[in-house]
Design a protein around this motif. Structure first.
Motif, mmCIF file in Angstrom:
data_model
loop_
_atom_site.group_PDB
_atom_site.id
_atom_site.type_symbol
_atom_site.label_atom_id
_atom_site.label_comp_id
_atom_site.label_asym_id
_atom_site.label_seq_id
_atom_site.Cartn_x
_atom_site.Cartn_y
_atom_site.Cartn_z
ATOM 1 N N GLY A 55 -8.271 9.752 14.968
ATOM 2 C CA GLY A 55 -7.881 11.138 14.775
ATOM 3 C C GLY A 55 -8.143 12.048 15.959
ATOM 4 O O GLY A 55 -7.791 13.227 15.922
ATOM 5 N N GLU A 56 -8.741 11.547 17.034
ATOM 6 C CA GLU A 56 -9.030 12.359 18.217
ATOM 7 C C GLU A 56 -7.971 12.115 19.292
ATOM 8 O O GLU A 56 -7.676 10.969 19.639
ATOM 9 N N VAL A 57 -7.394 13.196 19.806
ATOM 10 C CA VAL A 57 -6.414 13.102 20.887
ATOM 11 C C VAL A 57 -7.158 12.791 22.179
ATOM 12 O O VAL A 57 -8.021 13.553 22.613
ATOM 13 N N LEU A 58 -6.828 11.653 22.798
ATOM 14 C CA LEU A 58 -7.486 11.244 24.039
ATOM 15 C C LEU A 58 -6.611 11.494 25.259
ATOM 16 O O LEU A 58 -7.114 11.492 26.389
ATOM 17 N N GLY A 59 -5.309 11.692 25.049
ATOM 18 C CA GLY A 59 -4.425 11.944 26.174
ATOM 19 C C GLY A 59 -2.994 12.139 25.721
ATOM 20 O O GLY A 59 -2.669 11.912 24.556
ATOM 21 N N PHE A 60 -2.162 12.564 26.673
ATOM 22 C CA PHE A 60 -0.738 12.721 26.375
ATOM 23 C C PHE A 60 0.075 12.547 27.643
ATOM 24 O O PHE A 60 -0.427 12.693 28.762
ATOM 25 N N VAL A 61 1.341 12.226 27.448
ATOM 26 C CA VAL A 61 2.310 12.156 28.531
ATOM 27 C C VAL A 61 3.526 12.975 28.115
ATOM 28 O O VAL A 61 3.959 12.904 26.965
ATOM 29 N N GLY A 62 4.030 13.791 29.046
ATOM 30 C CA GLY A 62 5.215 14.592 28.804
ATOM 31 C C GLY A 62 6.372 14.045 29.626
ATOM 32 O O GLY A 62 6.231 13.852 30.837
ATOM 33 N N ILE A 89 1.507 5.758 30.236
ATOM 34 C CA ILE A 89 2.577 5.541 31.214
ATOM 35 C C ILE A 89 3.475 4.396 30.760
ATOM 36 O O ILE A 89 4.705 4.488 30.819
ATOM 37 N N GLN A 90 2.891 3.321 30.289
ATOM 38 C CA GLN A 90 3.694 2.190 29.815
ATOM 39 C C GLN A 90 4.566 2.594 28.631
ATOM 40 O O GLN A 90 5.725 2.190 28.541
ATOM 41 N N ALA A 91 4.034 3.417 27.737
ATOM 42 C CA ALA A 91 4.823 3.893 26.596
ATOM 43 C C ALA A 91 5.973 4.772 27.077
ATOM 44 O O ALA A 91 7.093 4.679 26.568
ATOM 45 N N ALA A 92 5.716 5.616 28.069
ATOM 46 C CA ALA A 92 6.771 6.470 28.619
ATOM 47 C C ALA A 92 7.856 5.615 29.269
ATOM 48 O O ALA A 92 9.051 5.811 29.006
#
Length: 140
Positions: A55-62, A89-92
């Motif tokens: 439940g904790e946001v550890l990061g994001f990619v835009g 990055i791999q998900a992006a």
């Protein structure tokens, strides 16, 4: 760890993460110019993927999808070195079969090294209000 699309319920955590990293690490930005709604403005029109754990946001990619451009990558200080950035990055990159580009301020040596380890290559450079930057290109 789970990667998913951003939800409205994530906004408070994402705004805080965005501004915290910028204030602590981006010497080229003045802390007094950072405001609470910068995340909203700076990611408008982008696809935002969030990595969370328990439940904790550890990061994001835009991602600005029309140009396959990775506009943002932010990882919480306490999650550094755990593979969060790499997974994001791999998900992006997995969202398209085409190459992606990103810009990285030349002063951000840690980020440049990180991207190069992931296989990104410098394809050009320029100057902006934030200083000298490199354009890097990579694919999944």
């Amino acid at each position: 760890m789970k990667i998913r699309e951003m939800e409205n319920a994530d906004l408070t955590a994402l705004r805080a993460l965005y501004n915290e990293v910028r204030a602590k690490e981006f010497d080229w930005e003045k802390e007094e110019q950072i405001s609470e709604r910068d995340f909203d403005r700076d990611t408008d029109g982008e696809r935002v993927l969030v990595l969370e754990q328990s439940g904790e946001v550890l990061g994001f990619v835009g991602i600005y999808e029309p140009e396959n451009f990775i506009h943002h990558l932010y990882v919480s200080q306490n999650a550094r070195g755990a593979g969060v950035g790499r997974q994001l990055i791999q998900a992006a990159l997995a969202t398209s079969h085409d190459a992606f580009t990103l810009k990285c301020v030349a002063e951000n040596k840690k980020a440049l090294l990180f991207y190069e380890k992931l296989g990104f290559k410098k394809v050009s450079e320029g100057i902006s209000e934030d200083g000298r930057y490199f354009v890097l290109e990579g694919r999944f």
